[in-house]
Design an enzyme around this catalytic site. Structure first.
Site, PDB file in Angstrom:
ATOM      1  CG  PHE A  77      -8.959   7.741   5.574  1.00 53.66           C
ATOM      2  CD1 PHE A  77      -7.910   8.216   6.085  1.00 53.66           C
ATOM      3  CD2 PHE A  77      -9.975   8.714   6.058  1.00 53.66           C
ATOM      4  CE1 PHE A  77      -7.576   9.049   6.900  1.00 53.66           C
ATOM      5  CE2 PHE A  77     -10.133   9.792   6.871  1.00 53.66           C
ATOM      6  CZ  PHE A  77      -8.632   9.889   7.303  1.00 53.66           C
TER       7      PHE A  77
ATOM      8  CE  LYS B 154      -1.495   4.015  -2.616  1.00 51.66           C
ATOM      9  NZ  LYS B 154      -1.360   2.504  -2.164  1.00 51.66           N
TER      10      LYS B 154
ATOM     11  CG  HIS C  94      -1.863   1.272   1.448  1.00 51.41           C
ATOM     12  ND1 HIS C  94      -2.841   1.401   0.381  1.00 51.41           N
ATOM     13  CD2 HIS C  94      -2.206   2.050   2.384  1.00 51.41           C
ATOM     14  CE1 HIS C  94      -3.588   2.338   0.676  1.00 51.41           C
ATOM     15  NE2 HIS C  94      -3.259   2.734   1.905  1.00 51.41           N
TER      16      HIS C  94
ATOM     17  CG  HIS D  81      -3.259   7.235  -1.668  1.00 46.72           C
ATOM     18  ND1 HIS D  81      -4.282   6.409  -2.369  1.00 46.72           N
ATOM     19  CD2 HIS D  81      -3.490   7.085  -0.468  1.00 46.72           C
ATOM     20  CE1 HIS D  81      -4.975   5.734  -1.533  1.00 46.72           C
ATOM     21  NE2 HIS D  81      -4.384   5.954  -0.259  1.00 46.72           N
TER      22      HIS D  81
END
Lengths: 420, 377
Positions: A406, A342, A310, A347
């Protein structure tokens, strides 16, 4: 009976390219797609950089999608561009799509402040705000439902075997591929189009995220602003874009002689159930997601050959994810390469999981792992084998891809090399 | 269904109350809470009514009081309904099921951006010509915004708050924005149970359509057309409904009370331009209903003239009848993303009471249309 599931078409629209070839070339070369935002005047905002898709106008797509002519939400156009490219790439016969399913990942609605500012400025605006909008702008819709792209794509291509719009934030792009995989694997469908789109490069979204203090404010060095696993990292960088894949059962793909990029082997998802603002510091939720995907694939941790992380570049994520990878893979975690796309793409929120699925498939297809750029000063707490020296030759057979949302939603996918 | 899946818990926070049997009794007695809105001036809109939840307090359901200020109304309702469902099923995370054995699948509607927070922002961002000025947005507009606004507009937040408040850590997914997506959440939960990925699942949805922005969007999207043409129509509502689903095997093993078994589920895509009655007919065909009459039917008719006709036409075409028919949306309002949970929850209660098979129609706006069959255990 479980069916094997493969990826046979890929399309994307990103700051690093609008074709998979261009994107992959730039990613392997370590090029950054982060630059000063030109879509609107950001000069008064704390964050002025992002991963913007340059030289892209809706007009380029509207020829193929006249039904989307009046759409103003940029993520719809980005999504149409990427989805159309994936279908073209797959060379699927048109009539096949009518029995296919559609899975679209999105995050948040785009609210256009410019549409209502002049109304809000009018006398009695607070009292008569909606009346004035209905009278003055009856056709200009204030909200575009998050399933709008799903609807346009579904109707355009006749995708009529289930349409899903998933809004699991940064996990959405991975979740839609995972859910498509599960439904193909159990044989209830033979073909699916899955992917995600997002554009947070608008005033309200960029402003809102900057208030959360998770974004890098290093506006003077955009290409170096996102530094996953580096001790000096300050935050992530928002980006826009879309990524879609065509997925099929292996029997279906073989019958039509399709090119196969990679096999989807497993999917897992989990919830942190901790705080909406931060990941669990010990990485427990993310580790559960990875373990679930590995188990779903019928593999052992030792079978994982690479991790597409991630890797957002926020101070908290990168430490928690490192701990999570170590929990999920044990001692094997230190023996395999880890990379964070990323650092170059930024992102893309909902899109990230889908784009990193394509990067994972391309890693297996081309046998090359793209680098993680900007890690000049390693964080001692991030102690895995990050691919920082440039792209690396890869002979492994599996890639584990992570997406953590999130709010505490986690999703992981396992991809495998397909040998014809 | 390959594995027997049962409903063991129902949690409802609706305009008709929070006690599922009482909600069912209110609907059966013909009680309606549809009335003019009390929170905004409805006069600009074609639709004059809605279904509000009165006097809801989130405090009993949120252990950490500070968290409430981060939650929008959808999240508060969702947390309450999830808590009530788990309590009803006597499932506490970490006891009957480990936290990572419990799945969470839900649906959420259009973003409920409060105009009260938006108007100061847009005013502060406007230039002398009355137009949006990005420079002013950065200098003054952002200062008019609460830093916690993002928590209120991110679509996945309500379910994340549910996971935190109830310590749920298993497989998950969130779908948006219409009635059919609530049915997709239930279907995906059933899949997770059938595959063994989860031992227990919380599935449902939450939605709030009782504020000014929601009315504006519904009007702009043509959902009040029936009010304009026929002076009757759909009444937007608010609420959250969650169901606890388990495999029959696990439910029986832990001595759970079983409301009903899910014995049929059919999801179909309605392409734009097609006749809705034909799609509903396809949904019914997908259920493979035996010729015997149902014991009850939970209709999807929300008061909109055309949708009611389409549902009736498909029921007639499929020769589907039931001695008991209820129309929850006409009395509790259309709960949109939470509607499927309400339809299925009420059907489970009816199956438990009447026995036999009960059909829950989960039709609505958008492309995805569904129906479920609930059967007494």
């Amino acid at each position: 009976m479980k069916h094997r599931v493969v990826i046979t078409g890929q399309g994307l629209c990103t700051s690093l390219g609008r074709s998979v070839d261009e994107f992959w070339r730039n990613l392997l070369a370590g090029h950054s797609g982060i630059s000063r935002i030109s879509l609107f005047d950001t000069s008064s905002l704390p964050v002025r950089i992002g991963g913007e898709v340059r030289n892209f106008t809706p007009g380029e797509v509207s020829g193929e999608f006249p039904e989307a002519e009046n759409e103003k939400d940029r993520k719809i156009w980005l999504g149409l561009d990427a989805a159309a490219a994936a279908i073209t790439d797959s060379q699927l016969p048109g009539d096949t799509l009518q029995n296919a399913s559609l899975f679209v990942g999105v995050s948040l609605e785009t609210f256009f402040l410019e549409d209502v500012t002049h109304i809000a400025h009018a006398p009695n605006a607070s009292r008569d705000f909606t009346r004035q909008i209905l009278e003055q702008e009856p056709r200009r819709r204030l909200q575009t439902p998050l399933d709008r792209l799903t609807q346009i794509l579904g109707d355009h291509y006749g995708l009529s075997h289930g349409r899903f719009t998933n809004c699991s934030a940064c996990a959405a792009g991975a979740q839609v591929i995972g859910e498509a995989f599960r439904r193909l694997r159990d044989g209830t469908r033979a073909v699916a189009l899955a992917g995600a789109t997002d554009s947070t490069l608008n005033p309200l979204a960029l402003g809102g995220f900057s208030l959360l203090q998770i974004l890098s404010t290093e506006n003077d060095q955009p290409e170096k602003a996102c530094r996953p696993f580096d001790v000096t990292r300050q935050g992530t960088v928002l980006a826009e874009g879309a990524a879609f894949v065509v997925m099929e059962t292996l029997e279906h793909a073989r019958q039509r002689g399709a090119r196969i990029y990679a096999e989807v082997l497993g999917y897992g998802s989990s919830l942190d159930a901790s705080r909406v603002t931060d990941p669990v510091p010990n990485g427990q939720g993310a580790a559960a997601s990875m373990a679930g995907a590995i188990r779903d694939a019928g593999l052992q941790p030792e079978n994982i050959a690479c991790v597409n992380a991630h890797g957002t570049g926020t101070p908290k994520n990168d430490v928690a994810e490192t701990l999570a990878i170590r929990q999920a893979l044990g001692a094997h975690a230190r023996a395999i390469p880890v990379t964070a796309n990323k650092s170059m793409t930024g992102h893309m929120i909902a899109t990230s999981g889908a784009l990193e699925a394509i990067a994972s498939a391309m890693t297996l297809y081309t046998r090359k792992i793209p680098p993680t750029i900007n890690r000049a000063c390693p964080d001692p707490r991030c102690d895995l084998d990050y691919v920082v020296e440039g792209c690396r030759r890869f002979e492994g057979r599996t890639v584990l891809s992570n997406s953590f949302g999130f709010g505490g939603q986690n999703a992981s996918l396992v991809f495998g090399r397909f040998d014809s | 269904m390959r594995t027997r899946i049962v409903i063991t818990g129902i949690g409802m926070v609706t305009p008709l109350g929070q006690n599922p049997p009482e909600i069912l009794r209110a609907i059966e007695s013909g009680r309606s809470v549809i009335a003019p809105p009390t929170r905004f001036d409805v006069s600009p809109f074609a639709c004059p009514v809605c279904a509000e939840i009165k006097d809801f307090q989130p405090q009993p359901y949120v252990a950490e009081g500070k968290m409430i200020r981060l939650m929008n109304r959808e999240a508060q309702l969702a947390v309450a309904a999830a808590h009530l469902a788990l309590g009803d099923a006597r499932v506490k995370s970490g006891e009957a099921y480990a936290p990572d054995e419990i799945a969470l699948f839900g649906a959420i509607g259009l973003a409920g951006l409060p105009l009260a927070e938006i108007i100061p922002l847009v005013k502060a961002s406007s230039g002398p010509d009355g137009r949006f000025d990005p420079g002013r947005f950065g200098q003054a507009g952002l200062r008019a915004v609460s830093p916690i606004l993002s928590f209120k507009i991110l679509s996945n937040m309500p379910l994340c708050f549910v996971s935190i408040c109830e310590n749920i850590r298993g497989p998950n997914g969130i779908y948006t924005p219409w009635e059919g997506q609530g049915a997709q959440a239930v279907e995906t939960a059933i899949r997770a149970l059938e595959s063994g990925e989860a031992g227990c699942a919380l599935a449902g949805g939450c939605d709030v359509k009782t504020h000014e922005l929601a009315f504006l969007s519904l009007e702009q999207h043509g959902l009040f057309a029936s009010w304009q043409e026929d002076h009757v129509g759909m009444a937007p509502g608010e609420g959250a409904v969650f169901l606890v689903l388990e495999t029959a095997e696990r439910a029986i093993a832990r001595g759970a009370r079983i409301y009903a078994q899910v014995s049929g589920l059919s999801l179909r895509t309605h392409p734009s331009g097609a006749r809705r009655a034909d799609t509903f007919d396809e949904v019914f065909k997908g259920l493979h209903l035996p010729p015997e009459p149902l014991s009850a039917l939970v209709a999807a008719d929300n008061g909109d003239v055309s949708s009611g006709k389409d549902e009736q036409q498909a029921l007639s075409s499929g020769k589907i009848t039931a001695p008991t028919v209820i129309h929850p949306k006409k009395q509790a309002g259309d709960l949109f993303a939470a509607a499927a949970g309400l339809q299925v929850g009420l059907a489970a209660l009816l199956a438990a009471r009447h026995g036999g098979r009960v059909l829950a129609n989960c039709f609505g706006y958008g492309s995805e249309q569904a129906a479920l069959v609930l059967e007494a255990p």
